[in-house]
Write a protein that holds these residues in place. Structure first.
Motif, mmCIF file in Angstrom:
data_model
loop_
_atom_site.group_PDB
_atom_site.id
_atom_site.type_symbol
_atom_site.label_atom_id
_atom_site.label_comp_id
_atom_site.label_asym_id
_atom_site.label_seq_id
_atom_site.Cartn_x
_atom_site.Cartn_y
_atom_site.Cartn_z
ATOM 1 N N TYR A 127 11.048 -43.392 21.986
ATOM 2 C CA TYR A 127 11.404 -43.097 23.302
ATOM 3 C C TYR A 127 10.950 -44.059 24.454
ATOM 4 C CZ TYR A 127 13.082 -41.346 27.773
ATOM 5 O OH TYR A 127 13.545 -41.129 29.126
ATOM 6 N N TRP A 160 11.680 -47.796 24.154
ATOM 7 C CA TRP A 160 13.067 -48.048 24.641
ATOM 8 C C TRP A 160 12.993 -48.028 26.111
ATOM 9 C CZ3 TRP A 160 16.231 -45.016 27.953
ATOM 10 C CH2 TRP A 160 17.536 -45.324 28.220
ATOM 11 N N GLU A 186 14.726 -38.943 32.417
ATOM 12 C CA GLU A 186 13.655 -39.845 31.948
ATOM 13 C C GLU A 186 12.140 -39.050 32.142
ATOM 14 O OE1 GLU A 186 13.539 -43.540 34.051
ATOM 15 O OE2 GLU A 186 15.505 -44.334 32.785
ATOM 16 N N CYS A 239 10.250 -38.179 28.871
ATOM 17 C CA CYS A 239 9.094 -38.904 28.595
ATOM 18 C C CYS A 239 7.764 -37.891 28.089
ATOM 19 C CB CYS A 239 8.688 -39.803 29.818
ATOM 20 S SG CYS A 239 7.210 -40.585 29.776
#
Length: 207
Positions: A78, A81, A115, A119
């Motif tokens: 992640y 990305w 996000e 995260c």
């Protein structure tokens, strides 16, 4: 003891890490609303970490290392990305941007929240962080409700710090400076996120 736990939470939030740079990136690029939403997403993810830590899920991770490695890899992917999208940031070409272009580049508060949540919740170090805190302040005699208070303190401390960070960084002077050099800022922050991702990958491979 309560003040000590709160102070530890503040210090943990202030230490540079993936959460810090995601809040910074969203606050600079999209303003305080998206920045605060990102901070709230991180705070919600902390509730997840606190819950499974108190309920003993960390012991499960210790007994089944492969599960922890899966979480590490998911978190690293992640971050990769996020970092890759950031370093692909293209320099602005004069005044060619139209209102439609600006709208397409906007990020919603929900996106910022998502996000921030992903995260943090996919960060394998969060489990170790809470385990280290609880091992310092909690004993076998510590009441369950006290453990939840400690956890709530950490959530409040980290959440408030990131909300404050989002507000400060979203100040017009900061954002105007950022807009002039957003291309390089995005690449720098993207590189930092990739750095954290690589470190997590290496840790998973060693395990």
């Amino acid at each position: 003891m309560y003040l000590e736990v709160f102070a530890v939470g503040i210090l943990a939030g202030m230490s540079p890490g993936p959460d810090f740079f995601v809040v910074m990136k969203n606050s600079l690029g999209f303003g305080y609303r998206v920045g605060i939403a990102t901070a709230l997403g991180i705070a919600l993810a902390l509730i997840v970490h606190i819950t499974y830590t108190i309920l003993g899920f960390t012991l499960i991770l210790q007994q089944y290392p492969s599960l922890f490695i899966v979480i590490q890899i998911a978190g690293a992917l992640y971050l990769l990305w996020l970092g890759w999208n950031a370093i692909r940031s293209a320099p602005k070409k004069g005044e060619l941007n139209t209102d439609v272009d600006v709208e397409q580049k906007e990020k919603s508060s929900l996106q910022g929240f998502r996000e921030g949540f992903l995260c943090n919740v996919l960060n394998p170090k969060a489990a170790l962080f809470f385990l280290s805190i609880f091992s310092q302040f909690i004993t076998a005699d510590t009441a369950g409700w006290v453990q939840w208070i400690y956890g709530s303190e950490v959530i409040a401390a980290v959440g408030l710090w990131f909300v404050l960070l989002a507000i400060i960084i979203s100040y017009p002077k900061f954002r105007s400076f950022y807009k002039k050099y957003s291309y390089w800022f995005d690449r720098l922050l993207g590189g930092i996120l990739i750095y954290f991702a690589v470190r997590i990958m290496i840790s998973a491979m060693k395990a």
